[in-house]
Every structure is written in C-alpha cells, then in structure tokens.
Design a protein around this motif. Sequence first.
Motif, PDB file in Angstrom:
ATOM      1  N   TYR A 192       0.624  -1.305   0.104  1.00 37.06           N
ATOM      2  CA  TYR A 192       0.050  -0.042   0.593  1.00 37.06           C
ATOM      3  C   TYR A 192       1.033   1.459  -0.426  1.00 37.06           C
ATOM      4  O   TYR A 192       0.353   2.411   0.055  1.00 37.06           O
ATOM      5  CB  TYR A 192      -1.091  -0.116   0.783  1.00 37.06           C
ATOM      6  CG  TYR A 192      -1.466  -1.258   1.477  1.00 37.06           C
ATOM      7  CD1 TYR A 192      -2.603  -1.300   0.533  1.00 37.06           C
ATOM      8  CD2 TYR A 192      -1.763  -2.568   2.034  1.00 37.06           C
ATOM      9  CE1 TYR A 192      -3.665  -2.284   0.327  1.00 37.06           C
ATOM     10  CE2 TYR A 192      -2.324  -2.733   1.659  1.00 37.06           C
ATOM     11  CZ  TYR A 192      -3.394  -3.519   0.861  1.00 37.06           C
ATOM     12  OH  TYR A 192      -4.161  -4.202   0.886  1.00 37.06           O
ATOM     13  N   ASN A 193       2.249   1.033   0.342  1.00 36.63           N
ATOM     14  CA  ASN A 193       2.885   2.797  -0.017  1.00 36.63           C
ATOM     15  C   ASN A 193       2.982   2.836  -1.307  1.00 36.63           C
ATOM     16  O   ASN A 193       3.410   3.651  -1.946  1.00 36.63           O
ATOM     17  CB  ASN A 193       4.731   1.999   0.888  1.00 36.63           C
ATOM     18  CG  ASN A 193       4.595   2.172   2.153  1.00 36.63           C
ATOM     19  OD1 ASN A 193       3.576   2.577   2.369  1.00 36.63           O
ATOM     20  ND2 ASN A 193       4.734   0.507   2.600  1.00 36.63           N
ATOM     21  N   ILE A 194       3.100   1.532  -2.273  1.00 39.82           N
ATOM     22  CA  ILE A 194       3.261   1.760  -3.777  1.00 39.82           C
ATOM     23  C   ILE A 194       1.101   2.873  -4.051  1.00 39.82           C
ATOM     24  O   ILE A 194       1.587   3.404  -4.899  1.00 39.82           O
ATOM     25  CB  ILE A 194       3.756   0.775  -5.055  1.00 39.82           C
ATOM     26  CG1 ILE A 194       4.579   0.313  -4.293  1.00 39.82           C
ATOM     27  CG2 ILE A 194       3.379   0.988  -5.571  1.00 39.82           C
ATOM     28  CD1 ILE A 194       5.668  -0.702  -4.979  1.00 39.82           C
ATOM     29  N   ALA A 195       0.496   2.007  -3.852  1.00 32.38           N
ATOM     30  CA  ALA A 195      -0.692   1.541  -4.246  1.00 32.38           C
ATOM     31  C   ALA A 195      -1.668   2.698  -3.076  1.00 32.38           C
ATOM     32  O   ALA A 195      -2.290   3.948  -4.744  1.00 32.38           O
ATOM     33  CB  ALA A 195      -1.974   0.445  -3.823  1.00 32.38           C
ATOM     34  N   PHE A 196      -1.445   3.764  -2.563  1.00 36.15           N
ATOM     35  CA  PHE A 196      -2.312   4.672  -1.818  1.00 36.15           C
ATOM     36  C   PHE A 196      -1.829   5.593  -2.451  1.00 36.15           C
ATOM     37  O   PHE A 196      -2.511   6.767  -2.543  1.00 36.15           O
ATOM     38  CB  PHE A 196      -2.025   4.392   0.052  1.00 36.15           C
ATOM     39  CG  PHE A 196      -2.577   5.731   0.515  1.00 36.15           C
ATOM     40  CD1 PHE A 196      -4.116   5.766   0.215  1.00 36.15           C
ATOM     41  CD2 PHE A 196      -2.167   6.900   0.964  1.00 36.15           C
ATOM     42  CE1 PHE A 196      -4.576   6.404   0.660  1.00 36.15           C
ATOM     43  CE2 PHE A 196      -2.549   8.078   1.390  1.00 36.15           C
ATOM     44  CZ  PHE A 196      -4.053   7.899   1.784  1.00 36.15           C
ATOM     45  N   PRO A 197      -0.687   5.788  -2.641  1.00 33.87           N
ATOM     46  CA  PRO A 197      -0.046   7.895  -3.333  1.00 33.87           C
ATOM     47  C   PRO A 197      -1.150   7.640  -4.572  1.00 33.87           C
ATOM     48  O   PRO A 197      -1.185   9.272  -5.210  1.00 33.87           O
ATOM     49  CB  PRO A 197       1.360   8.012  -3.253  1.00 33.87           C
ATOM     50  CG  PRO A 197       2.160   6.498  -2.269  1.00 33.87           C
ATOM     51  CD  PRO A 197       0.878   5.207  -2.525  1.00 33.87           C
ATOM     52  N   ASN A 198      -1.163   6.700  -5.130  1.00 35.72           N
ATOM     53  CA  ASN A 198      -1.449   7.000  -6.496  1.00 35.72           C
ATOM     54  C   ASN A 198      -3.095   7.130  -6.417  1.00 35.72           C
ATOM     55  O   ASN A 198      -3.149   7.716  -8.049  1.00 35.72           O
ATOM     56  CB  ASN A 198      -0.900   5.748  -7.599  1.00 35.72           C
ATOM     57  CG  ASN A 198       0.128   5.389  -7.309  1.00 35.72           C
ATOM     58  OD1 ASN A 198       0.816   6.410  -8.781  1.00 35.72           O
ATOM     59  ND2 ASN A 198       0.906   4.836  -6.960  1.00 35.72           N
ATOM     60  N   ILE A 199      -3.251   6.835  -5.857  1.00 36.60           N
ATOM     61  CA  ILE A 199      -5.033   7.710  -5.791  1.00 36.60           C
ATOM     62  C   ILE A 199      -4.647   9.379  -5.675  1.00 36.60           C
ATOM     63  O   ILE A 199      -5.676   9.838  -6.229  1.00 36.60           O
ATOM     64  CB  ILE A 199      -5.263   6.979  -4.004  1.00 36.60           C
ATOM     65  CG1 ILE A 199      -6.040   5.916  -4.182  1.00 36.60           C
ATOM     66  CG2 ILE A 199      -7.030   7.545  -4.001  1.00 36.60           C
ATOM     67  CD1 ILE A 199      -6.470   5.168  -2.922  1.00 36.60           C
ATOM     68  N   LEU A 200      -4.320   9.940  -4.907  1.00 36.06           N
ATOM     69  CA  LEU A 200      -4.171  11.325  -5.261  1.00 36.06           C
ATOM     70  C   LEU A 200      -3.447  11.428  -6.193  1.00 36.06           C
ATOM     71  O   LEU A 200      -3.201  12.493  -7.288  1.00 36.06           O
ATOM     72  CB  LEU A 200      -2.813  11.494  -3.470  1.00 36.06           C
ATOM     73  CG  LEU A 200      -3.150  13.082  -3.741  1.00 36.06           C
ATOM     74  CD1 LEU A 200      -4.316  13.950  -3.807  1.00 36.06           C
ATOM     75  CD2 LEU A 200      -2.334  13.655  -2.603  1.00 36.06           C
ATOM     76  N   GLY A 201      -2.491  10.899  -6.479  1.00 41.35           N
ATOM     77  CA  GLY A 201      -1.606  11.142  -8.033  1.00 41.35           C
ATOM     78  C   GLY A 201      -2.718  11.427  -9.702  1.00 41.35           C
ATOM     79  O   GLY A 201      -2.489  11.648  -9.995  1.00 41.35           O
ATOM     80  N   PHE A 202      -4.346   9.953  -9.424  1.00 38.64           N
ATOM     81  CA  PHE A 202      -4.637  10.028 -10.433  1.00 38.64           C
ATOM     82  C   PHE A 202      -5.620  11.455 -10.520  1.00 38.64           C
ATOM     83  O   PHE A 202      -6.375  12.150 -11.145  1.00 38.64           O
ATOM     84  CB  PHE A 202      -6.047   8.372  -9.915  1.00 38.64           C
ATOM     85  CG  PHE A 202      -6.980   8.494 -11.362  1.00 38.64           C
ATOM     86  CD1 PHE A 202      -6.841   8.260 -12.099  1.00 38.64           C
ATOM     87  CD2 PHE A 202      -8.107   8.984 -10.357  1.00 38.64           C
ATOM     88  CE1 PHE A 202      -8.288   8.267 -13.203  1.00 38.64           C
ATOM     89  CE2 PHE A 202      -9.370   8.853 -10.908  1.00 38.64           C
ATOM     90  CZ  PHE A 202      -9.325   8.801 -12.521  1.00 38.64           C
TER      91      PHE A 202
END
Length: 293
Positions: A192-202
């Motif tokens: 989730y250290n990889i998955a979570f930030p990409n929500i904001l990135g999207f």
Amino acid sequence: MAIQHPLTLAFGLLGNIISFLVFLAPVPTFYTIYKRKTAEGFQALPYVIALLSSMLYIYYALLKEEFKADATFLITINSFGCVVETLYISLFLFYAPKKARISTLTLAFLLNVFGYGLMMLLTHFLATGELRLKIVGWICLVFSLSVFVAPLGVLRQVIRTKSVEFMPFPLSFFLTLGAVTWFFYGLLIKDYNIAFPNILGFLFGIAQMVLYIVYKNTKKVLEEQPKVQELSEHIIDVVKISSLVCPELSPVVLQPTLDITNDMIQAVQNIIVMAEKTEEAKEAMHIDASTKV
C-alpha cells in the motif's frame, strides 16, 4: 516474491513503460527552455521532488529484496528516473536566472543530499529489519504524495495567468495513466506504500487535464490582444501624423466610429492614397504656376 496474481507482471511492465514516458514527457518543455535560452517562468521544484522520490524508492526496493521480495520493477524505473531528473535539473540550472539557480541549488542540497543522507543514516542505525522497511515505506509514501502535490504551484499559475504554457498536456496525461497502473500493481502485491499515493496522483492528474482543456485556447487570445492594441495605437499615430502633414484630410481622420482592425486599416490606406493625390495635385499646381510666371 512469488507472483500472487496473473496481472501483477502485466501491471508491473505497463507501469514501467508508462513511467518511462512520464519521465520523458517534460522533454518538450526543456526543448522550449533550450530554444529560449532561459528557464524563466518555469519551476524546478517538481523535478527536485521527483528525483528524491526515485532515490527513496530505490532504497526501499533494496530493503524489500533483503526480505526476498521481488523489487525489480521499482529498481529499473526509478534508476532511469534518477538519471533523467538529474539531467532536467542540470539543464534548468544552466539556463535559469541567478536567483532561481541559487534557490534550486539550495533546495536540491537540502532535500537530495542532506535530507536523503540523514534519512539513510537514521533508518540504518535506529531501526532494523521489518521496522526499517516500514519506516522507509512510509517516507516513500509521503514523498510520492509530494510528487503529485508539487504541480499545485503550476496549477495556481495556470489559473492566475489563464495560460497552459508551463503545464504540458503529455505530462499530465501520462502521470494520470501511470497513477492508475501503479495503483493496481501495488494493490495486487499488497504494497500500500505504492498503491495509496497513486489515488491522489490520479485525482491531481485529472485536475491538470481539466485545466488544460479549459485554458488551452486562452493563451492565444491573450497574445492577440496586445497585438491588436499595439496595431491600433500605431494606426492612430499614423492618422495623427497624416492629419498634420495634410490638414485637408482632417475630416476623414477624425471619424470616431472606425473599427480597430479592418476599418482603421482601410482608413489609413485611404488616407495614404488621398495624401499622395494631394501632394501630386500640389506639385502639379506648383508646376503650372511656375509655367505661367
């Protein structure tokens, strides 16, 4: 780490390809800087932060490999990112004004040299094993968010100037697409250290593309307005000079209803023609008078 889902490999490869394009997306921007021979108006903060994020994820990936976890995708793309971001920052420093160059160097030293070195020392001596991995993972998460938050300054500039000159669309597009890909990759490997930030990135990527669509044609309008104003002022000067040179043309010159563009241009052309005819008439009269004398 054994592949836990058939799509993991696919999303990992796709994430590398898209991130490769994301890292190359600013190339047109830096080509513009190269042609202008100045970096004035552009910001180096997103590239400094992106470099630090790539450095952190390489460290995180190496720690994961100590626990027999496959981190090949993270190492390959972030190694490429370190090289490319370093080139971008170097080019920016070469063409930046003195004040921007000093501030960028200071920022790069504080974050990429001092900050990164201090983080490695503290996590190496104050934490061990899985705790170190978790701490570095959280740090990576925070700075990944910073990568996506960094363009907020550019968004403010776009809204303030109503121009997308400093926000290239390819970067926004590939950033959004990459965020989706890495989100699913992190979700599939349960990192989730990889998955979570990409929500904001999207979300930020979508916001950038929406702003680009809203303001993509505004820049042309803003550029044309000073040209029209400059043209009108020039025409008015010509009209005034013409009226001084040929007072007979004053009734034509003082028409208040002329349009700034076509009407005024046509009026000036008529004035020039009439001025030429008037001068020719004066010369003819002068010659005729001389002949009679």
